[in-house]
Design an enzyme around this catalytic site. Structure first.
Site, short mmCIF file in Angstrom:
data_model
loop_
_atom_site.label_atom_id
_atom_site.label_comp_id
_atom_site.label_asym_id
_atom_site.label_seq_id
_atom_site.Cartn_x
_atom_site.Cartn_y
_atom_site.Cartn_z
N ASP A 1 -56.40 37.94 1.26
CA ASP A 1 -55.67 36.71 1.58
C ASP A 1 -56.59 35.59 2.12
OD1 ASP A 1 -53.43 35.17 1.69
OD2 ASP A 1 -52.53 36.10 3.45
N LYS B 1 -47.11 38.45 3.46
CA LYS B 1 -47.80 37.33 4.10
C LYS B 1 -47.70 37.44 5.62
CE LYS B 1 -49.49 33.72 2.22
NZ LYS B 1 -50.78 33.70 1.57
N LYS C 1 -48.65 21.66 2.51
CA LYS C 1 -47.99 22.57 3.45
C LYS C 1 -48.03 22.00 4.86
CE LYS C 1 -49.75 26.48 5.04
NZ LYS C 1 -50.34 27.79 4.81
N LYS D 1 -57.89 36.24 5.59
CA LYS D 1 -57.02 36.37 6.78
C LYS D 1 -57.00 37.78 7.35
CE LYS D 1 -53.03 33.98 5.30
NZ LYS D 1 -53.43 32.78 4.61
#
Ligand code: NAI
Length: 518
Positions: free
Chosen positions: A312, A361, A402, A474
């Protein structure tokens, strides 16, 4: 110029070091690694610290290899942005917006736009571009192709993603319109049901082993056609739900290969891509949060001597969190609650609006402060971290911009509270695409480095789970038993220290002892 002088790249660094030796295209360097051996005294509980010195050697091929990157999800926002920006940079494109004229750049890429502090030259601090330390590729050198379950050409994909200005899209059109992603594999249960209308570019049939063969053929043809030495397959397709991890399915390479052979439901598209990639000797990187890198895939990578990395991309909100929480905890302030709210309107947001994909996520976003909590047992004596809440909402109108809103509340001195609220407009794909380049470029560099911990008797490549990519991810996947680091500046420091060591340059100690005398 001494005989140890190594020319890193024309007009870049001349490394005059007793710790390096150049032998043709190979750079040999030695590095003294100082670390503490630590043990607790059984009776008193006191920590015994014994500094130790280890001799490490590195052997680096200084010639970057011809490298291709195959993106899974080429027609998505990241895929079309990453390729479009490479073409814009190659052609030195400029375009106008209502803010003025812009020129293609690689901002946001650590390898292309970050600098490394080397020291003080007597009159000023000296910083050099990251890509002067060791010869590495530019994104413009990468050959890019890939797959998508949607058959839009890359011009249409750029229009759909609404990332670039129309004036840039018009210039890119002749370069992008002829590129159509290769057909891919779609197992509807793994991505959100709202993606089904995108799936119009599929490899025929439902046999997973036939899919594997076709993807392998694609990789092999790509490698041959472009005469590549190195191929990297990178997943930037939709976030999948997690797969089960269990004996008989994917705990070993053989289990996983057998599961593909018997068309096991629980084998995801990303599993098939990872297996195809590894079997073709291509390195595999997972830019999405799902747990593709199951034990069977890591074992297969080990057998085939290829790298895997994930999970990620760490691009916007989480990147800031991984710097900010480290700063707060290092200041002796105690984050007690972190509430991270996002809304986004791109296709990623649409896919994440279903529970199982959101859950993938949520898991990858949640682990990011664990190492910082564990680093301070004064603030967190029982190891329990802050309340950490993550919300993602799909709001089509904001598109790829975003919005990430974070609230950090900390306990401070004498019962007080500090609350930090942050609003971050992330321009998602413009933040993520440079990470795609960095992941590929550092993987290619890693192929060229071997190290020795026995004084140069034997050399080996880095571990197949390429943890040095962690700064871009991540939820870093690391070799079993290796501590996971998320704090951004520590990751940056680890990366630059490693590469300066490989180059035979002293890494920046930050001590500035030379300024202590009056
Ligand atoms: P996107 O939805 O625009 O692009 C994904 C593309 O993958 C789509 O074109 C879709 O048709 C395609 N696709 C889906 N399944 C496929 C398959 N099996 N084979 C081939 N293609 C397939 O999403 P975007 O914004 O480009 O993000 C891509 C991924 O990167 C997502 O998983 C997202 O969560 C992840 N990511 C993105 C970040 C960002 O800042 N943009 C940050 C962190 C992760």
């Amino acid at each position: 110029k001494s005989k140890n002088c190594v020319e890193a790249k024309p007009q870049a660094l001349l490394v005059d070091s007793p710790f390096t030796r150049r032998d043709g295209d190979t750079l040999h360097s030695s590095y003294t690694y100082r670390r503490n051996a630590l043990a607790r005294d059984a009776t008193t509980g006191a920590l015994k610290v014994t500094p130790q010195v280890h001799d490490f050697r590195f052997r680096t091929n200084l010639k970057p290899s011809r490298t291709g990157v195959m993106l899974v999800g080429l027609g998505g926002n990241n895929g079309s942005t990453a390729l479009g920006a490479i073409i814009a940079n190659r052609h030195g494109m400029s375009w106008r917006s209502r803010d003025g004229t812009h020129t293609a750049n690689y901002f946001g890429s650590v390898t292309q736009a970050a600098t490394v502090h080397l020291g003080w030259d007597g009159s000023e601090q000296v910083y050099v571009p990251f890509n002067d330390i060791l010869p590495i590729l530019s994104p413009s050198d990468l050959v890019v192709d890939g797959w998508d379950i949607n058959g839009a050409n890359l011009y249409e994909a750029m229009l759909r993603s609404k990332v670039f200005e129309p004036t840039l899209i018009d210039q890119l059109r002749p370069h992008m319109e002829g590129i159509v992603p290769k057909p891919s594999i779609y197992y509807p249960d793994f991505i959100a049901s709202n993606q089904s209308d995108r799936a119009n570019n599929l490899i025929p049939g439902s046999s997973k082993s036939a899919h594997l063969t076709r993807i392998r053929d694609d990789i092999r043809e790509f490698k041959q056609k472009h005469e590549l030495d190195t191929v990297i397959v990178l997943w930037t397709a939709n976030t999948e739900r997690f797969t089960e991890v269990r004996a008989g399915l994917n705990m070993t390479a053989d289990e996983l290969l057998a599961a593909i052979e018997r068309n096991e439901e629980e084998v995801s598209p990303s599993n098939v891509f990872a297996v195809a990639s590894i079997l073709e000797g291509a390195h595999y990187i997972n830019g999405s949060p799902q747990n593709t890198l199951v034990p069977g895939i890591v074992q297969l990578a080990k057998k085939k001597n290829v790298f895997v990395g994930g999970d990620d991309f760490k691009s916007g909100q989480t990147k800031i969190k991984s710097a900010l929480v480290d700063f707060l905890v290092s200041s002796g302030l105690k984050p007690e609650s972190i509430v991270s709210y996002n809304h986004l309107g791109n296709n990623d947001g649409k896919n994440l609006s279903e529970q199982r994909q959101f859950r993938s996520k949520e898991i990858s976003k949640a682990s990011v402060v664990d190492d910082m909590v564990a680093a301070n047992h004064i603030l967190y004596p029982d190891g329990k971290g802050p309340d950490h809440c993550i919300v993602i909402k799909y709001v089509p109108f904001v598109g790829d911009s975003k919005r990430a809103m974070d609230e950090y509340t900390c306990s401070i001195f004498m019962g007080g509270k500090q609350t930090i609220s942050m609003h971050n407009t992330c321009e998602d794909s413009l933040l993520a695409s440079p990470l795609i380049y960095d992941l590929a470029i550092l993987t290619e560099l890693s192929v060229r480095i071997q190290y020795s911990s026995d004084g140069g008797m034997t050399y080996q490549p880095f571990h197949e789970v390429l943890s040095l990519l962690s700064i871009f991810l991540k939820a870093p996947v690391v070799p079993e038993g290796t501590p996971v680091g998320n704090a951004f500046m520590r990751q940056f420091s680890a990366l630059t220290k490693l590469f300066t060591a490989v180059a035979g340059i002293s890494s920046d100690s930050d001590l500035q002892l030379e300024f202590f005398s009056k």
